[in-house]
Structures are given as structure tokens and as C-alpha cells.
Scaffold this motif. Structure first.
Motif, PDB file in Angstrom:
ATOM      1  N   GLN A 174      77.814  81.046  38.330  1.00 56.93           N
ATOM      2  CA  GLN A 174      76.683  81.803  37.796  1.00 56.93           C
ATOM      3  C   GLN A 174      75.774  82.319  38.903  1.00 56.93           C
ATOM      4  O   GLN A 174      75.143  83.366  38.755  1.00 56.93           O
ATOM      5  N   SER A 175      75.693  81.600  40.022  1.00 61.43           N
ATOM      6  CA  SER A 175      74.803  81.962  41.117  1.00 61.43           C
ATOM      7  C   SER A 175      75.362  83.063  42.011  1.00 61.43           C
ATOM      8  O   SER A 175      74.597  83.818  42.611  1.00 61.43           O
ATOM      9  N   ALA A 176      76.676  83.151  42.144  1.00 56.50           N
ATOM     10  CA  ALA A 176      77.298  84.061  43.105  1.00 56.50           C
ATOM     11  C   ALA A 176      76.836  85.519  42.966  1.00 56.50           C
ATOM     12  O   ALA A 176      76.513  86.150  43.966  1.00 56.50           O
ATOM     13  N   PRO A 177      76.761  86.090  41.751  1.00 55.49           N
ATOM     14  CA  PRO A 177      76.331  87.492  41.673  1.00 55.49           C
ATOM     15  C   PRO A 177      74.903  87.726  42.208  1.00 55.49           C
ATOM     16  O   PRO A 177      74.636  88.745  42.836  1.00 55.49           O
ATOM     17  N   ARG A 178      74.011  86.793  41.975  1.00 55.83           N
ATOM     18  CA  ARG A 178      72.619  86.963  42.415  1.00 55.83           C
ATOM     19  C   ARG A 178      72.417  86.481  43.849  1.00 55.83           C
ATOM     20  O   ARG A 178      71.670  87.083  44.618  1.00 55.83           O
ATOM     21  N   CYS A 179      73.086  85.409  44.218  1.00 53.80           N
ATOM     22  CA  CYS A 179      72.833  84.748  45.498  1.00 53.80           C
ATOM     23  C   CYS A 179      73.791  85.174  46.603  1.00 53.80           C
ATOM     24  O   CYS A 179      73.523  84.935  47.774  1.00 53.80           O
ATOM     25  N   GLY A 180      74.900  85.762  46.241  1.00 53.81           N
ATOM     26  CA  GLY A 180      75.929  86.086  47.224  1.00 53.81           C
ATOM     27  C   GLY A 180      77.031  85.059  47.165  1.00 53.81           C
ATOM     28  O   GLY A 180      76.837  83.936  46.730  1.00 53.81           O
ATOM     29  N   ALA A 181      78.211  85.462  47.605  1.00 53.37           N
ATOM     30  CA  ALA A 181      79.369  84.583  47.553  1.00 53.37           C
ATOM     31  C   ALA A 181      79.769  84.078  48.938  1.00 53.37           C
ATOM     32  O   ALA A 181      80.408  83.042  49.058  1.00 53.37           O
ATOM     33  N   ILE A 182      79.395  84.823  49.958  1.00 53.89           N
ATOM     34  CA  ILE A 182      79.718  84.469  51.337  1.00 53.89           C
ATOM     35  C   ILE A 182      78.417  84.540  52.131  1.00 53.89           C
ATOM     36  O   ILE A 182      77.653  85.499  51.989  1.00 53.89           O
ATOM     37  N   PHE A 183      78.162  83.526  52.966  1.00 52.06           N
ATOM     38  CA  PHE A 183      76.917  83.474  53.729  1.00 52.06           C
ATOM     39  C   PHE A 183      77.204  83.416  55.219  1.00 52.06           C
ATOM     40  O   PHE A 183      78.089  82.686  55.663  1.00 52.06           O
ATOM     41  N   LEU A 184      76.436  84.170  55.973  1.00 54.10           N
ATOM     42  CA  LEU A 184      76.494  84.138  57.431  1.00 54.10           C
ATOM     43  C   LEU A 184      75.068  83.936  57.928  1.00 54.10           C
ATOM     44  O   LEU A 184      74.149  84.640  57.491  1.00 54.10           O
ATOM     45  N   GLU A 185      74.892  82.978  58.812  1.00 54.33           N
ATOM     46  CA  GLU A 185      73.579  82.710  59.391  1.00 54.33           C
ATOM     47  C   GLU A 185      73.739  82.591  60.896  1.00 54.33           C
ATOM     48  O   GLU A 185      74.659  81.932  61.376  1.00 54.33           O
ATOM     49  N   VAL A 186      72.847  83.250  61.638  1.00 56.85           N
ATOM     50  CA  VAL A 186      72.814  83.133  63.088  1.00 56.85           C
ATOM     51  C   VAL A 186      71.436  82.612  63.465  1.00 56.85           C
ATOM     52  O   VAL A 186      70.421  83.162  63.029  1.00 56.85           O
ATOM     53  N   VAL A 187      71.437  81.535  64.243  1.00 55.82           N
ATOM     54  CA  VAL A 187      70.181  80.929  64.696  1.00 55.82           C
ATOM     55  C   VAL A 187      70.145  81.032  66.219  1.00 55.82           C
ATOM     56  O   VAL A 187      71.032  80.517  66.903  1.00 55.82           O
ATOM     57  N   LEU A 188      69.127  81.723  66.726  1.00 63.64           N
ATOM     58  CA  LEU A 188      68.964  81.882  68.174  1.00 63.64           C
ATOM     59  C   LEU A 188      68.239  80.671  68.746  1.00 63.64           C
ATOM     60  O   LEU A 188      67.256  80.208  68.167  1.00 63.64           O
TER      61      LEU A 188
END
Length: 162
Positions: free
Chosen positions: A88-102
Motif C-alpha cells: 500500500q505504501s509503495a505508490p506514495r512512498c516509492g518502491a526503490i530508495f537511494l540515499e547518499v550521505v556526505l
């Protein structure tokens, strides 16, 4: 489930914050989620087809599942609810996540010229978690069905004691 990679930058090649930010936007597009109080953290969210979601304020993702590093264990009572929540969350929240922390030289952001000593990339997603939990559910269901069938067969083979 989760990919993590930390890259340490040689002292002679350390870029500035501004240069790093520009490179990230050129490579991945405008971040879907920027945290105003956390310079150096960039997040992109993609749909199940890999299309970048449009940028939104970080508050738009309040209530979205946040997948953490570690093992997601299938539990017969909780996991079906988790699978449903993720779907239920995937359409609103996204299905794939990428995060870059400097990682800042001196561990503190001191403005656009701050040197970057390292960066960590995290990639995870609801799609992977859903597939893993669905596969685990199928294995558990099959094992339970086989155990029930074996118990019934054993019961039928036993002769009543008179």
C-alpha cells in the motif's frame, strides 16, 4: 535487501560540498527528498519501474516505511500485515530508495566550501522486501501444508487399539 557502500576520498582529491552536490544532481537528478536541517543527506525515490519520483518536501514521506539495515525475518503473524503495508505504501512512498550521505572533513558542515572526506551510498526498497517476504511466506505455507498432510497420513495409518 540493502546495499551499502562507503567510499573514502584521498586527501589530494577531496571535493567541496558544492562540487559534490552538483555531481550528485547531475548523476541522479533532483533529489526526491531533501532534509533542510541535514546538509549532505540526499534521497531519491523511484517507482517499481525505476522512474524517479518528483521532488517533494521531506514531510511528504512521514509515515512511509523506512527500511533499516539488517535482517527482515518472516513471522507468520506479523509478516502478512507488513507485506500489505509495504504494498500500500509503495505508490506514495516509492518502491526503490537511494540515499547518499556526505562525510564532512572535521565532521561538521562549515558552508559550501567544506571538504568531503567520504560518502556513503545506501540502496534499498519496498519491492525487494515485498518479494523476499512473499517468498518466505510461500515456503512457510508449503512447510505447514506438508506437515499437516504428514500428520493426517500418520493418523490414518495408525490402527485403533481395542
Amino acid at each position: 535487501m540493502l546495499l551499502n557502500r562507503t567510499e573514502y576520498i584521498a586527501a589530494s582529491k577531496k571535493p567541496t560540498f558544492d562540487t559534490s552536490a552538483k555531481t550528485l544532481v547531475e548523476k541522479y537528478g533532483t533529489p526526491t527528498e531533501l532534509l533542510p536541517d541535514s546538509p549532505g543527506i540526499y534521497r531519491w525515490r523511484y517507482d517499481s519501474n525505476g522512474a524517479l519520483l518528483k521532488p517533494l518536501p521531506a514531510t511528504s514521506f512521514v509515515g512511509c516505511p523506512r527500511l533499516r539495515p539488517g535482517v527482515i525475518e518472516f513471522q507468520p503473524l506479523e509478516s502478512p500485515l507488513m507485506i500489505q503495508e509495504y504494498k500500500q505504501s509503495a505508490p506514495r512512498c516509492g518502491a526503490i530508495f537511494l540515499e547518499v550521505v556526505l562525510g564532512f572533513e572535521g565532521f561538521t558542515y562549515a558552508g559550501p566550501g567544506t571538504l568531503i572526506k567520504d560518502y556513503t551510498t545506501h540502496m534499498t526498497g519496498l519491492d525487494a522486501a515485498i518479494r523476499a517476504l512473499d517468498a518466505a511466506k510461500a515456503i512457510v505455507n508449503k512447510a505447514q501444508a506438508e506437515a499437516s498432510a504428514a500428520a493426517i497420513k500418520k493418523g490414518q495409518q495408525q490402527k485403533p487399539v481395542l
